[in-house]
Design a protein around this motif. Structure first.
Motif, PDB file in Angstrom:
ATOM      1  N   LEU A  33       0.837  -1.198   0.000  1.00 25.85           N
ATOM      2  CA  LEU A  33       0.000   0.000   0.000  1.00 25.85           C
ATOM      3  C   LEU A  33       0.872   1.248   0.000  1.00 25.85           C
ATOM      4  N   SER A  34       0.437   2.262  -0.711  1.00 27.11           N
ATOM      5  CA  SER A  34       1.118   3.546  -0.621  1.00 27.11           C
ATOM      6  C   SER A  34       0.847   4.140   0.752  1.00 27.11           C
ATOM      7  N   PHE A  35       1.590   5.198   1.104  1.00 24.05           N
ATOM      8  CA  PHE A  35       1.320   5.858   2.385  1.00 24.05           C
ATOM      9  C   PHE A  35      -0.130   6.335   2.435  1.00 24.05           C
ATOM     10  N   GLU A  36      -0.592   6.939   1.348  1.00 25.72           N
ATOM     11  CA  GLU A  36      -1.965   7.446   1.322  1.00 25.72           C
ATOM     12  C   GLU A  36      -2.966   6.310   1.507  1.00 25.72           C
ATOM     13  N   GLN A  37      -2.756   5.194   0.813  1.00 25.37           N
ATOM     14  CA  GLN A  37      -3.668   4.058   0.953  1.00 25.37           C
ATOM     15  C   GLN A  37      -3.627   3.471   2.357  1.00 25.37           C
ATOM     16  N   SER A  38      -2.431   3.447   2.964  1.00 24.99           N
ATOM     17  CA  SER A  38      -2.315   2.824   4.284  1.00 24.99           C
ATOM     18  C   SER A  38      -3.045   3.616   5.356  1.00 24.99           C
ATOM     19  N   TYR A  39      -3.085   4.946   5.229  1.00 22.83           N
ATOM     20  CA  TYR A  39      -3.821   5.749   6.193  1.00 22.83           C
ATOM     21  C   TYR A  39      -5.290   5.333   6.212  1.00 22.83           C
ATOM     22  N   ALA A  40      -5.896   5.299   5.037  1.00 21.57           N
ATOM     23  CA  ALA A  40      -7.315   4.934   4.958  1.00 21.57           C
ATOM     24  C   ALA A  40      -7.540   3.478   5.382  1.00 21.57           C
ATOM     25  N   TYR A  41      -6.632   2.598   4.989  1.00 21.83           N
ATOM     26  CA  TYR A  41      -6.781   1.174   5.302  1.00 21.83           C
ATOM     27  C   TYR A  41      -6.749   0.928   6.806  1.00 21.83           C
ATOM     28  N   LEU A  42      -5.824   1.574   7.512  1.00 21.73           N
ATOM     29  CA  LEU A  42      -5.706   1.357   8.943  1.00 21.73           C
ATOM     30  C   LEU A  42      -6.834   2.020   9.731  1.00 21.73           C
ATOM     31  N   ASP A  43      -7.564   2.932   9.105  1.00 26.97           N
ATOM     32  CA  ASP A  43      -8.689   3.581   9.782  1.00 26.97           C
ATOM     33  C   ASP A  43     -10.045   3.109   9.277  1.00 26.97           C
ATOM     34  N   ASP A  44     -10.063   2.067   8.458  1.00 25.70           N
ATOM     35  CA  ASP A  44     -11.351   1.545   7.996  1.00 25.70           C
ATOM     36  C   ASP A  44     -12.243   1.145   9.168  1.00 25.70           C
ATOM     37  N   TRP A  45     -11.634   0.560  10.204  1.00 23.11           N
ATOM     38  CA  TRP A  45     -12.443   0.090  11.337  1.00 23.11           C
ATOM     39  C   TRP A  45     -13.137   1.255  12.041  1.00 23.11           C
ATOM     40  N   VAL A  46     -12.442   2.397  12.148  1.00 23.37           N
ATOM     41  CA  VAL A  46     -13.037   3.515  12.878  1.00 23.37           C
ATOM     42  C   VAL A  46     -14.123   4.196  12.046  1.00 23.37           C
ATOM     43  N   MET A  47     -14.063   4.081  10.728  1.00 19.99           N
ATOM     44  CA  MET A  47     -15.158   4.591   9.915  1.00 19.99           C
ATOM     45  C   MET A  47     -16.436   3.812  10.210  1.00 19.99           C
ATOM     46  N   GLY A  48     -16.294   2.499  10.394  1.00 18.61           N
ATOM     47  CA  GLY A  48     -17.441   1.695  10.786  1.00 18.61           C
ATOM     48  C   GLY A  48     -17.921   2.035  12.183  1.00 18.61           C
ATOM     49  N   ALA A  49     -16.966   2.299  13.088  1.00 17.90           N
ATOM     50  CA  ALA A  49     -17.326   2.658  14.461  1.00 17.90           C
ATOM     51  C   ALA A  49     -18.069   3.993  14.495  1.00 17.90           C
ATOM     52  N   LEU A  50     -17.636   4.944  13.678  1.00 18.69           N
ATOM     53  CA  LEU A  50     -18.318   6.236  13.606  1.00 18.69           C
ATOM     54  C   LEU A  50     -19.733   6.076  13.062  1.00 18.69           C
ATOM     55  N   ALA A  51     -19.881   5.236  12.047  1.00 18.47           N
ATOM     56  CA  ALA A  51     -21.213   5.012  11.477  1.00 18.47           C
ATOM     57  C   ALA A  51     -22.167   4.434  12.519  1.00 18.47           C
ATOM     58  N   GLU A  52     -21.654   3.573  13.391  1.00 21.31           N
ATOM     59  CA  GLU A  52     -22.500   2.959  14.409  1.00 21.31           C
ATOM     60  C   GLU A  52     -23.059   3.972  15.403  1.00 21.31           C
ATOM     61  N   ILE A  53     -22.341   5.080  15.614  1.00 21.88           N
ATOM     62  CA  ILE A  53     -22.835   6.082  16.561  1.00 21.88           C
ATOM     63  C   ILE A  53     -23.488   7.262  15.840  1.00 21.88           C
ATOM     64  N   GLY A  54     -23.751   7.096  14.550  1.00 25.12           N
ATOM     65  CA  GLY A  54     -24.512   8.086  13.810  1.00 25.12           C
ATOM     66  C   GLY A  54     -23.721   9.176  13.136  1.00 25.12           C
ATOM     67  N   VAL A  55     -22.406   9.010  13.008  1.00 22.10           N
ATOM     68  CA  VAL A  55     -21.578  10.012  12.328  1.00 22.10           C
ATOM     69  C   VAL A  55     -21.262   9.521  10.922  1.00 22.10           C
ATOM     70  N   ARG A  56     -21.703  10.249   9.935  1.00 21.05           N
ATOM     71  CA  ARG A  56     -21.423   9.893   8.546  1.00 21.05           C
ATOM     72  C   ARG A  56     -20.073  10.493   8.165  1.00 21.05           C
ATOM     73  N   ALA A  57     -19.049   9.679   8.226  1.00 19.89           N
ATOM     74  CA  ALA A  57     -17.686  10.173   8.032  1.00 19.89           C
ATOM     75  C   ALA A  57     -17.108   9.647   6.725  1.00 19.89           C
ATOM     76  N   ARG A  58     -16.088  10.344   6.269  1.00 24.80           N
ATOM     77  CA  ARG A  58     -15.360   9.920   5.075  1.00 24.80           C
ATOM     78  C   ARG A  58     -13.894  10.274   5.262  1.00 24.80           C
ATOM     79  N   TYR A  59     -13.039   9.578   4.517  1.00 27.52           N
ATOM     80  CA  TYR A  59     -11.611   9.849   4.593  1.00 27.52           C
ATOM     81  C   TYR A  59     -11.239  10.842   3.504  1.00 27.52           C
ATOM     82  N   VAL A  60     -10.517  11.898   3.882  1.00 27.61           N
ATOM     83  CA  VAL A  60     -10.064  12.905   2.934  1.00 27.61           C
ATOM     84  C   VAL A  60      -8.542  12.815   2.854  1.00 27.61           C
ATOM     85  N   PRO A  61      -7.989  12.388   1.726  1.00 24.18           N
ATOM     86  CA  PRO A  61      -6.534  12.226   1.624  1.00 24.18           C
ATOM     87  C   PRO A  61      -5.809  13.518   1.971  1.00 24.18           C
ATOM     88  N   LEU A  62      -4.685  13.495   2.569  1.00 25.17           N
ATOM     89  CA  LEU A  62      -3.946  12.289   2.911  1.00 25.17           C
ATOM     90  C   LEU A  62      -4.417  11.647   4.217  1.00 25.17           C
TER      91      LEU A  62
END
Length: 352
Positions: free
Chosen positions: A203-232
């Motif tokens: 993975l590139s550095f940019e890809q690795s940031y989003a990849y390692l935070d995929d779990w927290v995007m799901g965690a945010l969705a569970e508490i009602g926060v519609r989040a997205r990753y904005v590079p970098l």
């Protein structure tokens, strides 16, 4: 041998390979992706055969791309790319890993001086690399205010000394890059994730940031926060920036990845302490500094403690985890680093 890689926002790529005498002898790529022309799939397989089993992801990507260009010219790979195939191949051969290949220690909030958490971000990766600790997720908690600046930031450029003195807020430099973290008790949520480098292999550095935070995007969705990753490295919602990530890759084969998200920041105070505070407030969707920056609190109505509990439950439900605590050796090593490094003017002012 089988390996898979799910493209973020794309499709699942899987591969079955066989090898003999250090060389890949058979490869079959499959998945729910789209590919035109159809016969290009055979050429992707053929490009992999004959490569060394230790071929890097870059080498595999190059071989696939060259073969497709020579045979077909314009190939439409929809929902995946040659990089994704390369990562799947590396995983099949045991040279790269996925989340399911690891078990994680989890350490919940432990209140201590915030400079200790900064020091632990240097101690823990070496413990993981040495095999004395599993990969882990840990939540910071702290008992005093502090600005934690990025490894390459200028103190003079970031900090207003009069504002810092007025509010009794110190400054510490961390080992990762990125921007300043304005930390008061209860005002933000910070976690550190320490994983083997094999998890972000290919993975590139940019890809690795989003990849390692995929779990927290799901965690945010569970508490009602519609989040997205904005590079970098930013996490945002439709109401503005929520937080940002920073990362350090160590030579001994581990990655430190940490994230700070705003819960309820005193915007006036931050604007007085940080010279670039006004721009930071604007970045977080705050037009006027005369209010609080509270994207997590206002969007969820939850306490910070409840959000942390929800995040930890989400992580535990997604991966194989073990409850853990800091060892006395880790805490002693962190205290030593505070004395000889993080608490010194030489370190803090290394970029004046």
């Amino acid at each position: 041998m089988n390996g898979s890689f799910k493209v973020r926002g794309g499709k699942l790529v899987s591969v079955e390979v066989e090898a003999s005498d250090g060389v890949i002898t058979s490869a079959h790529v499959f998945g729910d992706f789209f590919l035109e022309p159809d016969e290009a799939l055979e050429d992707i397989d053929a490009a992999i055969v004959g490569l060394p089993v230790k071929a890097s992801a870059a080498t595999i990507t190059e071989a696939i791309s060259a073969r497709l260009a020579a045979r077909h010219g314009d190939v439409q790979m929809i929902g995946f790319d040659a990089d994704a195939v390369a990562i799947a191949v590396r995983r099949a051969l045991g040279n790269a890993t996925s989340w399911d290949d690891h078990e994680f220690d989890v350490i919940g909030p432990v209140t201590m001086a915030p400079i200790m958490h900064v020091a632990l971000d240097e101690v823990i990766p070496h413990e993981v690399a040495a095999g004395r600790r599993r990969p882990l997720l840990r939540i910071w908690d702290w008992d005093s205010p502090l600005v934690v600046i990025g490894s390459y930031q200028s103190v003079k450029n970031e900090i207003d000394p009069a504002g810092a003195a007025k509010h009794g807020i110190g400054v510490v430099r961390r080992i990762t890059g990125g921007g300043a973290m304005f930390m008061e008790a209860g005002n933000c949520l910070t976690y550190s994730l320490v994983v083997p480098s094999s998890l972000v292999e290919g993975l590139s550095f940019e890809q690795s940031y989003a990849y390692l935070d995929d779990w927290v995007m799901g965690a945010l969705a569970e508490i009602g926060v519609r989040a997205r990753y904005v590079p970098l490295n930013d996490i945002a919602s439709d109401k503005g920036k929520i937080g940002g990530a920073a990362q350090r890759r160590f030579a001994d084969g581990v990655v430190l990845h940490h994230v700070t998200m705003s819960y309820d920041i005193d915007a006036d105070k931050m604007g007085e302490v940080l010279r670039v505070g006004r721009e930071k407030l604007s970045d977080k969707g705050t037009r006027s500094a005369n209010k609080r920056v509270d994207p997590m609190r206002s969007q969820t109505g939850m306490t910070r403690e409840a959000i942390i509990d929800s995040f930890l439950d989400h992580f535990r439900g997604k991966y194989t985890t073990h409850e853990s605590a800091y060892t006395e050796a880790e805490l002693a090593a962190a205290r030593d680093l505070v004395d000889i490094k993080f608490g010194t003017e030489e370190w803090t002012q290394r970029v004046p």
